[in-house]
Design a protein around this motif. Structure first.
Motif: not given
Lengths: 171, 343
Positions: B4, B149, B152-153, B194, B336-339, B341
């Motif tokens: 990442n 990212g 992101d979560p 999103e 963790r970043p989304r794939p 992102s």
């Protein structure tokens, strides 16, 4: 033929004398240009906190001849990644170009001392150092201006009379 | 994590190119393999006069030998000398101590790329105020990592009623709170597709230049195109300046806690802006021990608390709660970043 030869010998020795005399006249002029450059450097540090490599470049760009070469070389040395201090870069530049300058050893020591503390201290202290260096250079110029004209004349007439004596000996 | 980081634009080559020119020539070769990736998740290179040269990575501390290899034994480490430190300092300050007066007072220097070098030495104090550092005896090269990212979560928890919620990120050192704050700032500035959340104006008061990592006034980290940065500005004054001049919808600042800061937060709330901030600590009890933060908790200013730790690795969300400290998540997880992102 003899007269032409004698004239050539006298002319050559007079020319040699005037070269040395000219060298004496150049010293205060060159030191004057260094004084202007140091003043410019002090302004760069005082008013805009310009880091030395950039300040050296600016001074070099606003000057010509050996002054520009020395400041330019110092800037290059500081940007070379060796981690040199301002004083080290200045001294190395001066050591490189010093032999080409119409200055004597005392003049060079004066210029060397002017750069010793470069960059090592805060702004106020840098200003103090450079102001002191400027005073010393200007004092030196005054001394040289008084003696230079006299010494230059002496060398010119020495060259002329030396040529005359040589002609008399040869004849 | 390394992938990442690389994707976010900070490859190992970037680290090497950014850090090496500011290391003394005698240290460059010794640190070359470390900067090239021999220490996983490299975070810091520590240079202490007369003591072992160290690299701090995600998996712990390593010692750098005179040959440039890494070792677990301090006895094999290279011992930097005064010359190593002085040369490095000359390079960091371009041989111009006068141009570093503010940095020598604050104890760090920001490098291009947002990396920073912490300084230690003898402090000169006048009237109880640190005027500057002299006799520098320790340098800490800290590698900046922007992980796009990373937030992101958790962004869906931060948007409450279509508005960014007042959010406090709490974590012990080196658990990722500044990195998370940076990505929250970026995402709310740019917009979060999103969630159908359009970008908003964000004002960032970056007192320690850690979030945006400005170099020459220009952010070296991506903090979003609607973000205005006040670099090296005291938090309280900065918050008030932004409210008066930039009409931000979100104000972000790192490590809130002083009494003046709390007064500024009152102004911020009156102005209708949301606050993203961070604090050192591990749990709510740590926060209650600090008068300023305790008051904000008492007034239930923060709508979201994010407690980070390292129990599952750097960036573990240990708890994520509402303003009453009621948990919003069932289990802890690692950010963790989304794939895709942040690309």
């Amino acid at each position: 033929m003899k007269i032409v030869g004698a004239m050539m010998v006298i002319g050559a020795s007079a020319w040699l004398g005037s070269l040395i005399a000219n060298n004496y006249r150049q010293r205060p002029r060159l030191l004057g240009r260094f004084a202007q450059a140091v003043e410019m450097l002090r302004s760069q540090i005082s008013y805009s906190y310009t880091p030395l490599p950039q300040a050296f470049v600016k001074v070099a760009e606003n000057n010509a001849g050996y002054v520009a070469k020395i400041f330019g070389t110092a800037a290059g040395l500081m940007s070379s990644g060796q981690g040199l201090s301002g004083g080290e870069a200045w001294n190395q530049a001066l050591a490189h170009w010093g032999p080409f300058l119409p200055l004597d050893q005392d003049d060079l020591i004066l210029l060397k001392d002017a750069g010793n503390a470069l960059g090592l201290t805060d702004k106020t202290d840098q200003e103090r150092h450079l102001t002191l260096a400027l005073e010393q250079i200007r004092h030196r110029i005054e001394q040289l201006e008084v003696s230079a004209s006299h010494t230059a004349k002496v060398w010119f007439y020495l060259g002329l009379s030396g040529g005359g004596i040589l002609v008399l000996v040869l004849l | 994590m390394a992938q990442n980081v690389t994707r976010a634009g900070k490859s190992r080559t970037d680290f090497r190119d950014a850090i090496q020119p500011f290391l003394a020539p005698s240290l460059r070769e010794k640190c070359a393999t470390v900067l090239a990736g021999s220490v996983p998740g490299l975070e810091e290179i520590r240079i202490r006069c007369g003591r072992p040269l160290m690299a701090i990575g995600g998996n712990g501390d390593f010692f750098i030998t005179p040959q440039g290899t890494i070792s677990q034994s301090p006895a094999q480490a290279y011992l930097p000398d005064r010359e190593d430190l002085d040369r490095s300092l000359q390079l960091l300050g371009q041989g111009s101590a006068y141009a570093l007066e503010e940095q020598l007072r604050s104890g760090y220097i920001t490098l291009p790329g947002g990396h920073r070098v912490g300084l230690c030495g003898k402090t000169l104090v006048e009237s109880g105020r640190v005027m500057r550092l002299i006799n520098i005896s320790g340098l800490n090269y800290r590698l900046a990592r922007a992980i796009k990212g990373l937030a992101d979560p958790i962004t869906r928890y931060i948007v409450v009623g279509g508005k960014p919620a007042h959010t406090l990120i709490v974590s012990p050192p080196r658990a990722g709170k500044t990195t998370l704050l940076r990505d929250l700032v970026r995402q709310f500035s740019v917009g979060i597709a999103e969630l159908g959340f359009p970008g908003v104006k964000v004002g960032l008061v970056d007192e320690r230049s850690e979030v945006a990592a400005c170099y020459g006034g220009v952010p070296q980290m991506d903090v979003g195109f609607r973000t205005d940065v006040l670099d090296s500005c005291p938090k309280a004054e900065g918050i008030l300046m932004l409210i008066r001049s930039m009409s931000p919808q979100v104000i972000a600042t790192d490590e809130l806690g002083g009494r003046k800061d709390i007064e500024a937060v009152e102004e911020l709330i009156s102005a209708g802006a949301s606050l993203f901030t961070t604090a050192h600590g591990s749990d709510p009890e740590d926060l209650r021990g600090r008068p300023g933060l305790a008051a904000l908790m008492e007034w239930k200013v923060f709508e979201r608390y994010i407690f980070l730790g390292r129990s599952l690795g750097i960036g573990t969300v240990e708890k994520l709660t509402d303003r009453n400290l009621g948990s919003l998540i069932n289990d802890k997880f690692v950010l963790r970043p989304r794939p895709g992102s942040g690309d």
